[in-house]
Write a protein that holds these residues in place. Structure first.
Motif, PDB file in Angstrom:
ATOM      1  N   SER A   1     -97.024  39.405  24.300  1.00 49.83           N
ATOM      2  CA  SER A   1     -96.001  38.396  24.676  1.00 49.83           C
ATOM      3  C   SER A   1     -96.524  36.932  24.455  1.00 49.83           C
ATOM      4  O   SER A   1     -97.508  36.506  24.967  1.00 49.83           O
ATOM      5  CB  SER A   1     -95.360  38.386  25.904  1.00 49.83           C
TER       6      SER A   1
ATOM      7  N   TYR B   1     -88.224  42.042  20.397  1.00 48.64           N
ATOM      8  CA  TYR B   1     -88.064  41.051  19.396  1.00 48.64           C
ATOM      9  C   TYR B   1     -87.263  41.423  17.993  1.00 48.64           C
ATOM     10  O   TYR B   1     -87.937  41.922  17.316  1.00 48.64           O
ATOM     11  CB  TYR B   1     -89.438  40.090  19.255  1.00 48.64           C
TER      12      TYR B   1
ATOM     13  N   SER C   1     -93.268  42.494  19.240  1.00 49.77           N
ATOM     14  CA  SER C   1     -93.628  41.121  19.102  1.00 49.77           C
ATOM     15  C   SER C   1     -94.694  41.161  17.822  1.00 49.77           C
ATOM     16  O   SER C   1     -95.232  42.188  17.679  1.00 49.77           O
ATOM     17  CB  SER C   1     -94.235  40.462  20.103  1.00 49.77           C
TER      18      SER C   1
END
Length: 225
Positions: free
Chosen positions: A9, A86, A91
């Protein structure tokens, strides 16, 4: 017992993904596990160049933290992957790590370890991403015990609901129990063994181009083909 967590993250330890991961690790620690969180910042593990050197030499030529991270995972008992959702995927930070594991996948170098996956999002729909992350774990040789996810709607006052917290802590405890008992669910074992046969055939077929991986299978995976 050592459990490594990879946090993909960009918010680091301040984000929701880290918050949910903390509950998973708290559950593991309550059963006596030692835990460590490694944050992928985007420049510590760079994207794969597709150069094939890892298949030939066993190491990536890029000068970053990947090889050190790989050694830490191999030396641990468990691995927890954590990522925000995402655009219906992990991610970019975590995906870069996963892509760099192409040599790990070919050799299933984390064979015998256990793992789990953590996902958070704004609007939900996280189950396919948890499944994707756990499938990745299987291809590295890891035995996933499950996953946990949560959306913003499950944080009504800025913190996860008691139900989500307990689900996460239960996953952490489950991970420790699986490691302690060396259990391998039959469905996971079938998937892992099927992929093992696939990688054996692949490295044998490409043994001239991928000498390191061919030799690794002969020496480490109980195969003399």
């Amino acid at each position: 017992m050592k459990i490594i967590s990879i946090l993909g993250s960009p918010h680091g330890l301040k984000g929701n993904t880290a918050g949910l991961l903390r509950h998973v690790l708290a559950g593991a620690e309550s059963e006596g596990a030692q835990t460590d969180v490694i944050i992928l910042k985007g420049d510590t593990v760079l994207p794969c160049r597709g150069c094939d050197i890892c298949h030939k030499k066993g190491r990536c030529v890029q000068n970053d933290d990947f090889e050190s991270l790989k050694e830490q995972i191999a030396g641990a008992d468990g691995l927890v992957l954590a990522s925000p959702n995402y655009i219906f995927n992990v991610s970019a930070q975590l995906k870069a790590f996963m892509d760099r594991c192409c040599g790990v996948v070919h050799c299933m170098q984390f064979w015998g370890n256990y793992g789990a996956s953590v996902v958070t999002s704004g609007g939900g729909g996280d189950e396919p991403i948890v499944d994707y992350m756990n499938h990745f774990l299987i291809t590295t040789g890891i035995i996933p015990v499950g996953g946990v996810s949560a959306a913003m709607s499950e944080m009504p006052e800025g913190g996860f609901t008691n139900q989500v917290q307990e689900k996460a802590r239960t996953l952490g405890r489950r991970l420790v129990e699986a490691i302690s008992g060396s259990e391998v669910p039959s469905d996971i074992n079938q998937l892992r063994n099927n992929f093992r046969e696939r990688m054996k055939l692949l490295t044998s077929y490409r043994k001239e181009e991928w000498p390191y991986e061919y030799q690794y299978w002969k020496e480490h995976m109980g195969w003399n083909g």
